[in-house]
Structures are given as C-alpha cells and as structure tokens.
Design a protein around this motif. Structure first.
Motif, PDB file in Angstrom:
ATOM      1  N   UNK A  70    -103.969 130.849   9.492  1.00  0.00           N
ATOM      2  CA  UNK A  70    -102.538 130.510   9.579  1.00  0.00           C
ATOM      3  C   UNK A  70    -102.446 130.197  11.552  1.00  0.00           C
ATOM      4  N   UNK A  71    -103.422 130.933  12.104  1.00  0.00           N
ATOM      5  CA  UNK A  71    -103.312 130.602  13.642  1.00  0.00           C
ATOM      6  C   UNK A  71    -103.685 129.006  13.907  1.00  0.00           C
ATOM      7  N   UNK A  72    -104.723 128.676  13.545  1.00  0.00           N
ATOM      8  CA  UNK A  72    -105.783 128.149  13.543  1.00  0.00           C
ATOM      9  C   UNK A  72    -105.022 127.025  13.199  1.00  0.00           C
ATOM     10  N   UNK A  73    -104.272 126.727  11.517  1.00  0.00           N
ATOM     11  CA  UNK A  73    -103.524 126.058  11.208  1.00  0.00           C
ATOM     12  C   UNK A  73    -102.038 125.180  11.914  1.00  0.00           C
ATOM     13  N   UNK A  74    -101.595 126.772  12.447  1.00  0.00           N
ATOM     14  CA  UNK A  74    -100.198 126.268  13.430  1.00  0.00           C
ATOM     15  C   UNK A  74    -100.562 125.600  14.624  1.00  0.00           C
ATOM     16  N   UNK A  75    -101.769 125.784  15.597  1.00  0.00           N
ATOM     17  CA  UNK A  75    -102.287 124.652  16.157  1.00  0.00           C
ATOM     18  C   UNK A  75    -102.963 123.462  15.802  1.00  0.00           C
ATOM     19  N   UNK A  76    -103.040 123.409  14.564  1.00  0.00           N
ATOM     20  CA  UNK A  76    -103.563 122.124  14.433  1.00  0.00           C
ATOM     21  C   UNK A  76    -102.292 120.783  13.835  1.00  0.00           C
TER      22      UNK A  76
END
Length: 106
Positions: A70-76
């Motif tokens: 989820x954190x990586x998706x937000x950063x993307x």
C-alpha cells in the motif's frame, strides 16, 4: 481476507492474501505459506490446532507485506518530480526498510 481457514480448507498465497505486485512477493509468499503449513501440520497434534497455529504464524508477516505494498502504491501515485526526488534522497533506505524484514525466518 480475515480468515483463510474454513473447516479443513486452507487458502494460501494470493487466494488468501493477494496484494498489488509492487514488491513482486506473490510467489514467495505462497511458498512461505506452504512451508509454514507443512511445519505446523507436522508439529501439531490436531488439524484444528495446526490450522490455528498456521494462521497465527503467518498473519503478522502477511499484514506487514500488504502494508508495504500500500505504501509503495501511494508513492507511485506521487507526481513524477516528487517520486524521483524522494527516491534520489532516500531510495536505498526505503529499499532496505521494505525488504530487510523479509530475510527474517518465517
């Protein structure tokens, strides 16, 4: 899913805890599930107790991986200029934070 076990049926891998492929973790998590399930079945007296132990053992790690995704998706989702700046500034630190815990025993 909150419950991967129903009776004698156990879901593993993406069937139980699918997440975005941002960490490329799907196959590894499924193999870990299979190994942990085999270990708990071999070490526990009853099937019911083994399935409870399996879920208890896997849930924290699965939850952690899903939060990382989820954190990586937000950063993307950040604008390109922000994402590039963030990765230049802290990319190595973020990478280590994201993967080092996965080297712990399952």
């Amino acid at each position: 899913m909150d419950d991967w076990v129903k009776g004698r049926v156990v879901l593993i891998g993406d069937a139980a805890h699918a997440s975005s492929p941002s960490m490329a973790e799907g196959a590894a998590m499924a193999m870990e599930d299979a190994l942990v399930l085999a270990e708990t079945l071999a070490a526990t007296a009853t099937l019911k107790d083994a399935l409870v132990a399996y879920t208890r053992r896997r849930k924290p790690r699965v939850d952690w991986v899903q939060k990382q995704c989820v954190a990586r998706d937000k950063m993307r989702g950040l604008p390109a200029w922000g994402r590039i700046a963030l990765l230049k500034l802290a990319g190595n630190k973020l990478y280590k934070r994201s993967y080092t815990p996965l080297t712990d025993p399952i």
